[in-house]
Design an enzyme around this catalytic site. Structure first.
Site, PDB file in Angstrom:
ATOM      1  N   TRP A   1       0.792  -1.084  -0.046  1.00 58.17           N
ATOM      2  CA  TRP A   1       0.117  -0.027   0.069  1.00 58.17           C
ATOM      3  C   TRP A   1       0.819   1.134  -0.073  1.00 58.17           C
ATOM      4  O   TRP A   1       0.275   2.292  -0.299  1.00 58.17           O
ATOM      5  CB  TRP A   1      -1.034   0.045   1.339  1.00 58.17           C
ATOM      6  CG  TRP A   1      -2.012  -0.987   1.047  1.00 58.17           C
ATOM      7  CD1 TRP A   1      -2.342  -1.676  -0.090  1.00 58.17           C
ATOM      8  CD2 TRP A   1      -3.061  -1.202   1.971  1.00 58.17           C
ATOM      9  NE1 TRP A   1      -3.613  -2.424   0.261  1.00 58.17           N
ATOM     10  CE2 TRP A   1      -4.207  -2.225   1.486  1.00 58.17           C
ATOM     11  CE3 TRP A   1      -3.366  -1.244   3.352  1.00 58.17           C
ATOM     12  CZ2 TRP A   1      -5.050  -2.876   2.116  1.00 58.17           C
ATOM     13  CZ3 TRP A   1      -4.232  -1.593   4.000  1.00 58.17           C
ATOM     14  CH2 TRP A   1      -5.342  -2.412   3.451  1.00 58.17           C
TER      15      TRP A   1
ATOM     16  N   HIS B   1      12.817  -2.488  -1.546  1.00 61.85           N
ATOM     17  CA  HIS B   1      11.840  -1.838  -2.540  1.00 61.85           C
ATOM     18  C   HIS B   1      12.618  -0.865  -3.466  1.00 61.85           C
ATOM     19  O   HIS B   1      13.455   0.090  -2.665  1.00 61.85           O
ATOM     20  CB  HIS B   1      10.492  -1.247  -1.940  1.00 61.85           C
ATOM     21  CG  HIS B   1       9.612  -1.021  -3.031  1.00 61.85           C
ATOM     22  ND1 HIS B   1       9.461   0.174  -3.835  1.00 61.85           N
ATOM     23  CD2 HIS B   1       8.621  -1.626  -3.527  1.00 61.85           C
ATOM     24  CE1 HIS B   1       8.590   0.148  -4.661  1.00 61.85           C
ATOM     25  NE2 HIS B   1       7.780  -1.113  -4.623  1.00 61.85           N
TER      26      HIS B   1
ATOM     27  N   GLU C   1      10.727  -6.428  -9.564  1.00 66.44           N
ATOM     28  CA  GLU C   1      10.024  -5.347  -9.849  1.00 66.44           C
ATOM     29  C   GLU C   1      10.871  -4.317 -11.006  1.00 66.44           C
ATOM     30  O   GLU C   1      11.682  -3.517 -10.299  1.00 66.44           O
ATOM     31  CB  GLU C   1       9.625  -4.717  -8.636  1.00 66.44           C
ATOM     32  CG  GLU C   1       8.838  -5.546  -7.755  1.00 66.44           C
ATOM     33  CD  GLU C   1       8.031  -4.499  -6.967  1.00 66.44           C
ATOM     34  OE1 GLU C   1       6.694  -4.639  -6.852  1.00 66.44           O
ATOM     35  OE2 GLU C   1       8.568  -3.679  -6.175  1.00 66.44           O
TER      36      GLU C   1
ATOM     37  N   GLY D   1       1.015  -2.735  -6.177  1.00 61.81           N
ATOM     38  CA  GLY D   1       0.640  -1.312  -5.487  1.00 61.81           C
ATOM     39  C   GLY D   1      -0.588  -0.813  -5.780  1.00 61.81           C
ATOM     40  O   GLY D   1      -1.468  -1.093  -5.151  1.00 61.81           O
ATOM     41  N   GLY D   2      -0.609   0.002  -6.725  1.00 66.20           N
ATOM     42  CA  GLY D   2      -1.809   0.620  -7.267  1.00 66.20           C
ATOM     43  C   GLY D   2      -3.066  -0.147  -7.277  1.00 66.20           C
ATOM     44  O   GLY D   2      -4.277   0.304  -6.818  1.00 66.20           O
TER      45      GLY D   2
HETATM   46  P1  PGA Z   1       2.412  -0.845  -8.913  1.00 61.82           P
HETATM   47  O1  PGA Z   1       3.592  -0.984  -7.544  1.00 61.82           O
HETATM   48  O2  PGA Z   1       1.741  -2.050  -8.804  1.00 61.82           O
HETATM   49  O3  PGA Z   1       1.538   0.322  -8.582  1.00 61.82           O
HETATM   50  O4  PGA Z   1       3.276  -0.591  -9.864  1.00 61.82           O
HETATM   51  C1  PGA Z   1       4.309  -2.096  -7.494  1.00 61.82           C
HETATM   52  C2  PGA Z   1       4.966  -1.990  -6.405  1.00 61.82           C
HETATM   53  O5  PGA Z   1       6.002  -1.134  -6.365  1.00 61.82           O
HETATM   54  O6  PGA Z   1       5.443  -2.778  -5.423  1.00 61.82           O
END
Ligand code: PGA
Length: 248
Positions: free
Chosen positions: A9, A94, A163, A229-230
């Protein structure tokens, strides 16, 4: 291997919003048994989230920690405090931590060691920037990040998240082929470090995962879950991702 799908989040959701999300999300995923479902709220919402997920199939993660157990470190949170708040996992390394808070590989490694020592599961993130990809350095960067982050670390309770930075929050997902290529490479490095145990380490993909692209990504051989994330901020959207179609 059981899939592992985690909601990151980031800097979102108050305590009230966390409770509201979980009260709608938990019933929507209660029948999902073949996925480890994890949510990572901000520190201030962890205790409330721990109350909400008690006796459910949802697990709690923090987004970061500090490596010391206690002491004069203003503003920091220790592994033991995370356990105390009900966390089972913690996200470490991250790209936003690396980018905005100068977290280098050696710091990431220190945090991973501290988390594992305390018995927390680690969601260890790696990924290349767009400039690095375009310069043909993707594999060098991934190799360096994986080997430095995991120096003197065993493979127990370890999840790795690939990522690509250019795919985070941009709506630009890696293609299934791009994801699989890097995941297979990470699996190979893990094999050098851990031998056969590397086959049992879950490697998550993260970067603009949505209900629309999750099926294809999860069908890739070396993709064993997602860090979202989003699309994890809305209960229905994250519930759809967790309930992805496994028939592909
Ligand atoms: P996102 O972020 O799904 O908004 O691209 C993923 C993350 O940074 O863990």
């Amino acid at each position: 291997m059981k899939y592992f799908i985690a909601a990151n989040w980031k800097l979102n959701k108050t305590i009230g919003e966390t409770r509201e999300f979980l009260r709608s999300f938990i019933p929507a995923v209660q029948n999902v048994t073949d996925v480890d479902i994890v949510v990572a709220p901000p520190f201030t919402s962890l205790s409330a989230a721990a109350e909400e997920i008690k006796d459910t199939n949802v697990q709690l993660s923090a987004q970061d920690l500090f490596w010391e157990e206690k002491g004069a470190y203003t503003g920091e949170i220790s592994p033991l405090m995370l356990l105390d708040a009900g966390c089972k996992h913690v996200i470490i390394g991250h790209s936003e931590r690396r980018q905005y808070f100068s977290e280098e590989d050696v710091i990431v490694n220190r945090k991973i060691k501290a988390a594992k020592k305390a018995g927390l599961g680690v969601i260890f993130c790696v990924g290349e920037s767009l400039a690095e990809r375009e310069a043909g350095k993707t594999f060098d960067v991934i190799k360096r990040e994986v080997e430095s982050g995991l120096a003197e670390v065993d493979s127990d309770n370890l999840v790795v998240a690939y990522e690509p930075i250019w795919a985070i929050g941009t709506g630009k997902t890696a293609s299934n082929e791009q994801a699989q290529e890097v995941h297979a490479f990470i699996r190979k490095i893990l094999g050098n470090l851990y031998g056969d145990k590397a086959q049992g380490i879950r490697i998550l993909y993260g970067g603009s995962v949505t209900p629309d692209n999750v099926d294809g990504l999860m069908a890739c051989k070396d993709v064993n879950g997602a860090l979202v994330g989003g699309a994890s901020l809305k209960p229905d959207s994250f519930a759809k991702i967790v309930s992805f179609n496994k028939e592909n």
